[in-house]
Design a protein around this motif. Structure first.
Motif, short mmCIF file in Angstrom:
data_model
loop_
_atom_site.label_atom_id
_atom_site.label_comp_id
_atom_site.label_asym_id
_atom_site.label_seq_id
_atom_site.Cartn_x
_atom_site.Cartn_y
_atom_site.Cartn_z
N THR A 463 10.68 -66.00 78.46
CA THR A 463 10.68 -64.75 77.70
C THR A 463 11.92 -63.93 78.05
O THR A 463 12.50 -63.26 77.17
CB THR A 463 9.40 -63.95 77.97
N GLN A 464 12.33 -63.99 79.29
CA GLN A 464 13.61 -63.36 79.68
C GLN A 464 14.75 -63.98 78.87
O GLN A 464 15.60 -63.26 78.33
CB GLN A 464 13.86 -63.56 81.17
N PHE A 465 14.76 -65.28 78.76
CA PHE A 465 15.77 -65.97 77.94
C PHE A 465 15.68 -65.51 76.49
O PHE A 465 16.70 -65.31 75.81
CB PHE A 465 15.57 -67.48 78.00
N ALA A 466 14.45 -65.37 76.00
CA ALA A 466 14.25 -64.96 74.61
C ALA A 466 14.81 -63.56 74.37
O ALA A 466 15.41 -63.29 73.31
CB ALA A 466 12.77 -65.00 74.25
N GLU A 467 14.64 -62.67 75.33
CA GLU A 467 15.21 -61.33 75.19
C GLU A 467 16.73 -61.38 75.17
O GLU A 467 17.37 -60.67 74.39
CB GLU A 467 14.73 -60.44 76.35
N PHE A 468 17.31 -62.22 76.00
CA PHE A 468 18.77 -62.36 76.02
C PHE A 468 19.26 -62.94 74.70
O PHE A 468 20.25 -62.47 74.12
CB PHE A 468 19.20 -63.26 77.18
N GLU A 469 18.55 -63.94 74.21
CA GLU A 469 18.93 -64.58 72.94
C GLU A 469 18.88 -63.57 71.79
O GLU A 469 19.79 -63.53 70.95
CB GLU A 469 17.97 -65.74 72.67
N GLN A 470 17.85 -62.75 71.77
CA GLN A 470 17.75 -61.72 70.74
C GLN A 470 18.89 -60.73 70.84
O GLN A 470 19.49 -60.32 69.84
CB GLN A 470 16.39 -61.01 70.85
N PHE A 471 19.22 -60.34 72.08
CA PHE A 471 20.29 -59.38 72.31
C PHE A 471 21.63 -59.89 71.79
O PHE A 471 22.35 -59.16 71.08
CB PHE A 471 20.40 -59.07 73.80
N ILE A 472 22.00 -61.13 72.10
CA ILE A 472 23.32 -61.62 71.70
C ILE A 472 23.40 -61.82 70.19
O ILE A 472 24.45 -61.62 69.58
CB ILE A 472 23.73 -62.91 72.44
N HIS A 473 22.29 -62.19 69.56
CA HIS A 473 22.31 -62.33 68.10
C HIS A 473 22.44 -60.97 67.42
O HIS A 473 23.18 -60.82 66.43
CB HIS A 473 21.05 -63.04 67.62
N GLU A 474 21.74 -59.97 67.94
CA GLU A 474 21.84 -58.63 67.36
C GLU A 474 23.22 -58.04 67.60
O GLU A 474 23.78 -57.37 66.72
CB GLU A 474 20.76 -57.73 67.95
N ALA A 475 23.78 -58.28 68.78
CA ALA A 475 25.11 -57.76 69.09
C ALA A 475 26.16 -58.36 68.15
O ALA A 475 27.02 -57.66 67.62
CB ALA A 475 25.47 -58.04 70.54
N GLU A 512 24.15 -67.00 84.77
CA GLU A 512 23.18 -68.05 84.50
C GLU A 512 23.20 -68.49 83.04
O GLU A 512 22.95 -69.65 82.71
CB GLU A 512 21.77 -67.61 84.89
N TRP A 513 23.49 -67.57 82.14
CA TRP A 513 23.52 -67.89 80.71
C TRP A 513 24.50 -69.01 80.39
O TRP A 513 24.36 -69.70 79.37
CB TRP A 513 23.87 -66.64 79.88
N THR A 514 25.52 -69.22 81.25
CA THR A 514 26.53 -70.24 80.97
C THR A 514 25.97 -71.65 81.01
O THR A 514 26.54 -72.55 80.39
CB THR A 514 27.69 -70.16 81.99
N ARG A 515 24.85 -71.85 81.71
CA ARG A 515 24.36 -73.21 81.95
C ARG A 515 23.02 -73.52 81.28
O ARG A 515 22.37 -74.50 81.60
CB ARG A 515 24.25 -73.49 83.45
N ILE A 516 22.60 -72.67 80.33
CA ILE A 516 21.31 -72.88 79.66
C ILE A 516 21.53 -73.52 78.29
O ILE A 516 21.95 -72.86 77.34
CB ILE A 516 20.56 -71.54 79.50
N PRO A 517 21.27 -74.82 78.16
CA PRO A 517 21.52 -75.49 76.86
C PRO A 517 20.64 -74.97 75.73
O PRO A 517 21.03 -75.05 74.56
CB PRO A 517 21.21 -76.97 77.18
N HIS A 518 19.47 -74.42 76.06
CA HIS A 518 18.54 -73.99 75.01
C HIS A 518 19.04 -72.79 74.23
O HIS A 518 18.50 -72.48 73.16
CB HIS A 518 17.18 -73.69 75.63
N PHE A 519 20.05 -72.08 74.72
CA PHE A 519 20.61 -70.98 73.94
C PHE A 519 21.36 -71.49 72.70
O PHE A 519 21.73 -70.71 71.83
CB PHE A 519 21.55 -70.13 74.80
N TYR A 520 21.55 -72.80 72.62
CA TYR A 520 22.21 -73.40 71.46
C TYR A 520 21.19 -73.96 70.46
O TYR A 520 21.56 -74.61 69.49
CB TYR A 520 23.14 -74.53 71.92
N TYR A 521 19.89 -73.69 70.71
CA TYR A 521 18.84 -74.30 69.90
C TYR A 521 18.23 -73.37 68.86
O TYR A 521 17.24 -73.71 68.24
CB TYR A 521 17.72 -74.84 70.80
N ASN A 522 18.77 -72.16 68.71
CA ASN A 522 18.35 -71.26 67.64
C ASN A 522 16.90 -70.79 67.78
O ASN A 522 15.99 -71.26 67.10
CB ASN A 522 18.56 -71.93 66.27
#
Length: 600
Positions: A463-475, A512-522
């Motif tokens: 869920t922490q990852f999900a919050e980061f993912e939402q943040f970068i898409h909105e930004a 840590e965000w640099t090494r998470i492959p799931h951030f490329y999975y939409n």
């Protein structure tokens, strides 16, 4: 002088520990033949273009032809992916993957006319076709899903352009994969036994479980020293991926990339917001657990690299791969003889690529294609965590097995939203099995610690990852530049909010965000958390032998994509449109946290 342990080359791995891809294609000539057969099939289907509205028979034949092509193309694609993942440094594998990616883009472009033409047919006419021809019955849900896209599908020409550019859109993910799995060179470090070992993704997770803080610290600092050298490159690849998601959402008329991603499975965005809300409301439990970890480990300072070592010390449970096979089958016996017989097939028939080798993709997954057995990639280490990984991926594979053996091709896959439920149900079943099996308080403590860590890593962390993912898409949607500094700053603050003041917010964790492959999975990661919470309820029903719980669960495994995910899960016994399943999961977490404290 101590021997330096290096990863084996792919050619040095025993065949018995590798997967058998001949069940997809017997040899390279069979692969080439399958590729050659695609073009005439595609050309034959193209002859139907412009005629689908004429009559139901023409439409049905076109759909069946397209599905046949899609299945064949998937076999080719999965074969190339698996070959590449077993050794990403192999130039021949890379070339095959690139060739197949181009093939997928070209075929997709040629078939891009089909959906727009179907959706151009009035709903009343489609309904008439279906009512007057019984052969349409197996495709009812196919049309239900298609109609969800009605206002988001573009013109035939525009769809063809986008399909033709699909390989271009995958560039950021592909660059990240090559860099992360092949090009990054990690240093040698000391393990718990004092041996010099080469740091790798798999070895890193093992070293973080060491009972020696110096070993954990060295692995943590050395790993992030490598990633931080390339943080600007990783920022560029991730920014490129986010732009692709936002671009596709915008041109299709969605309000956001998140809405676009979730609408594919008819998942309302409230499922996402409910998750984030509930997790943030229960951060006090995470802070309590983290504080307990600091106290029991007797550490003056608790660092991010201290969050994975067992609180109760060295693991009393370790397994070789052969031992793990037997324990997995024993734990899953509660699912019935038929289920376990297919688990045994996986072990005996080389469905699994077991050990780590040079160039092998990191992590673990289950893959496959309709018409073949599932395949599992592992990077095996002899510990309890890898037993849980094995059982997790086996959950995916059994889901695939039961779906493909009970559904036609058009429903022979399942959306990610329900996929993670099968895997984490298995994990929850294994947890209860171990707690029931052992009376030794030290083992119980260790298993409870593992569960609490698993909950922390799956529900809280994802869920922490999900919050980061939402943040970068909105930004990005606002036009802000996704620089390494900007993303690291946000991630560091987010990490501190999640773990609280009892943990030193080490400077490295900002990267840590640099090494998470799931951030490329939409918008993929939130489904780990929702899946774990739903699995908690399902596993409880199975392990306490509630009436129909096992049968309802097996029905879910067999359902594939024959209905919308929320409806499939309701029949399994969990309403994921509401918050209750999340609250129930946190109740279990708190109960086991209490049990852990009492045992101590």
């Amino acid at each position: 002088m101590a021997e330096i342990k290096q990863l084996p080359k792919r050619s040095e791995v025993p065949v018995a520990l590798t997967w058998d891809l001949s069940t997809i294609f017997k040899d390279e000539s069979a692969l080439k033949k399958a590729i050659a057969q695609l073009s005439p099939q595609v050309d034959a289907l193209l002859e139907s273009s412009g005629n689908l509205a004429n009559n139901g028979a023409t439409l049905l034949t076109a759909i069946q032809s397209e599905l046949k092509i899609e299945n064949q193309l998937e076999r080719i694609y999965v074969y190339a992916e698996l070959k590449n993942d077993q050794d990403t440094s192999n130039n021949q594998n890379q070339a095959l993957k690139d060739q197949v990616n181009d093939l997928v883009a070209k075929v997709s472009a040629k078939l891009a006319w089909l959906e727009p033409e179907i959706l151009a047919i009035p709903k009343a006419t489609l309904a008439n076709f279906q009512n007057n021809n019984a052969d349409f019955k197996p495709y009812k849900h196919y049309f239900d899903v298609l109609n969800l896209k009605r206002k988001h599908v573009l013109s035939t020409k525009e769809e063809a352009i986008l399909a033709g550019a699909s390989s271009i859109f995958e560039t950021s993910e592909n660059v990240f994969g090559i860099l992360d799995n092949s090009d990054l060179k990690f240093p040698f470090v000391k393990n718990t036994a004092g041996e010099t070992v080469q740091l790798s993704q798999g070895m890193y997770s093992t070293l973080l479980q060491s009972t020696h803080q110096s070993v954990r610290k060295q692995a943590f600092e050395q790993l992030y020293a490598v990633y931080e050298q390339f943080k600007n490159t990783f920022a560029t690849t991730l920014a490129g991926e986010v732009k692709v998601h936002n671009f596709n959402a915008q041109i299709r008329g969605y309000e956001s990339a998140r809405q676009a991603a979730m609408s594919e499975s008819a998942i309302p965005e409230t499922v996402y917001t409910n998750l984030v809300t509930e997790v943030n409301q229960h951060l006090d439990l995470l802070h309590r657990y983290v504080g307990l970890r600091k106290k029991i480990l007797n550490l003056k300072e608790l660092h991010m690299y201290d969050l994975y070592t067992p609180i109760t010390g060295k693991s009393p449970l370790n397994y070789t791969y052969l031992e793990a096979q037997e324990e997995a089958k024993a734990a899953l016996q509660i699912m019935g003889d038929d289920y376990v017989s297919h688990v045994d097939e996986a072990f005996k028939n080389r469905w699994i690529d077991v050990v780590e080798n040079q160039g092998k993709r990191s992590g673990a997954y289950s893959s496959g294609v309709y018409g073949t057995n599932p395949f599992m990639l592992l990077n095996w280490q002899d510990d309890l965590d890898n037993l849980f990984t094995l059982v997790h991926e086996m959950g995916h594979s059994m889901h695939s097995y039961y779906t493909t053996h009970n559904q036609p091709y058009q429903y022979g896959d399942y959306p990610i939203f329900v996929a993670e439920i099968a895997s984490t149900t298995n994990e929850n079943i294994l947890t209860q099995y171990l707690l029931d099996k052992y009376d030794d308080p030290q083992i119980k403590l260790f298993v409870l610690n593992h569960y609490l860590d698993d909950f922390k890593g799956t529900v809280y962390r994802q869920t922490q990852f999900a919050e980061f993912e939402q943040f970068i898409h909105e930004a990005d949607a606002r036009g802000e530049a996704l620089t390494a500094e900007m993303m690291s700053d946000y991630y560091g603050k987010l990490n501190h909010r999640y773990y609280g003041d009892d943990v030193v917010n080490d400077s490295q964790i900002k990267s840590e965000w640099t090494r998470i492959p799931h951030f490329y999975y939409n918008f993929y990661v939130y489904q780990y958390a929702t899946g774990f919470a739903a699995a908690s309820a399902l596993a409880k029903g199975i392990t306490t032998h509630q009436p129909h719980a096992k049968d309802n669960y097996l029905t879910y495994l067999k359902s594939g994509s024959s209905d919308f995910p929320l409806d499939v899960m309701k029949r399994a016994g969990v309403d994921m449109s509401q918050k209750q399943y999340l609250e129930d999961a946190f109740d279990v977490f708190e109960q086991r946290l209490n049990e852990f404290e009492n045992l101590l």
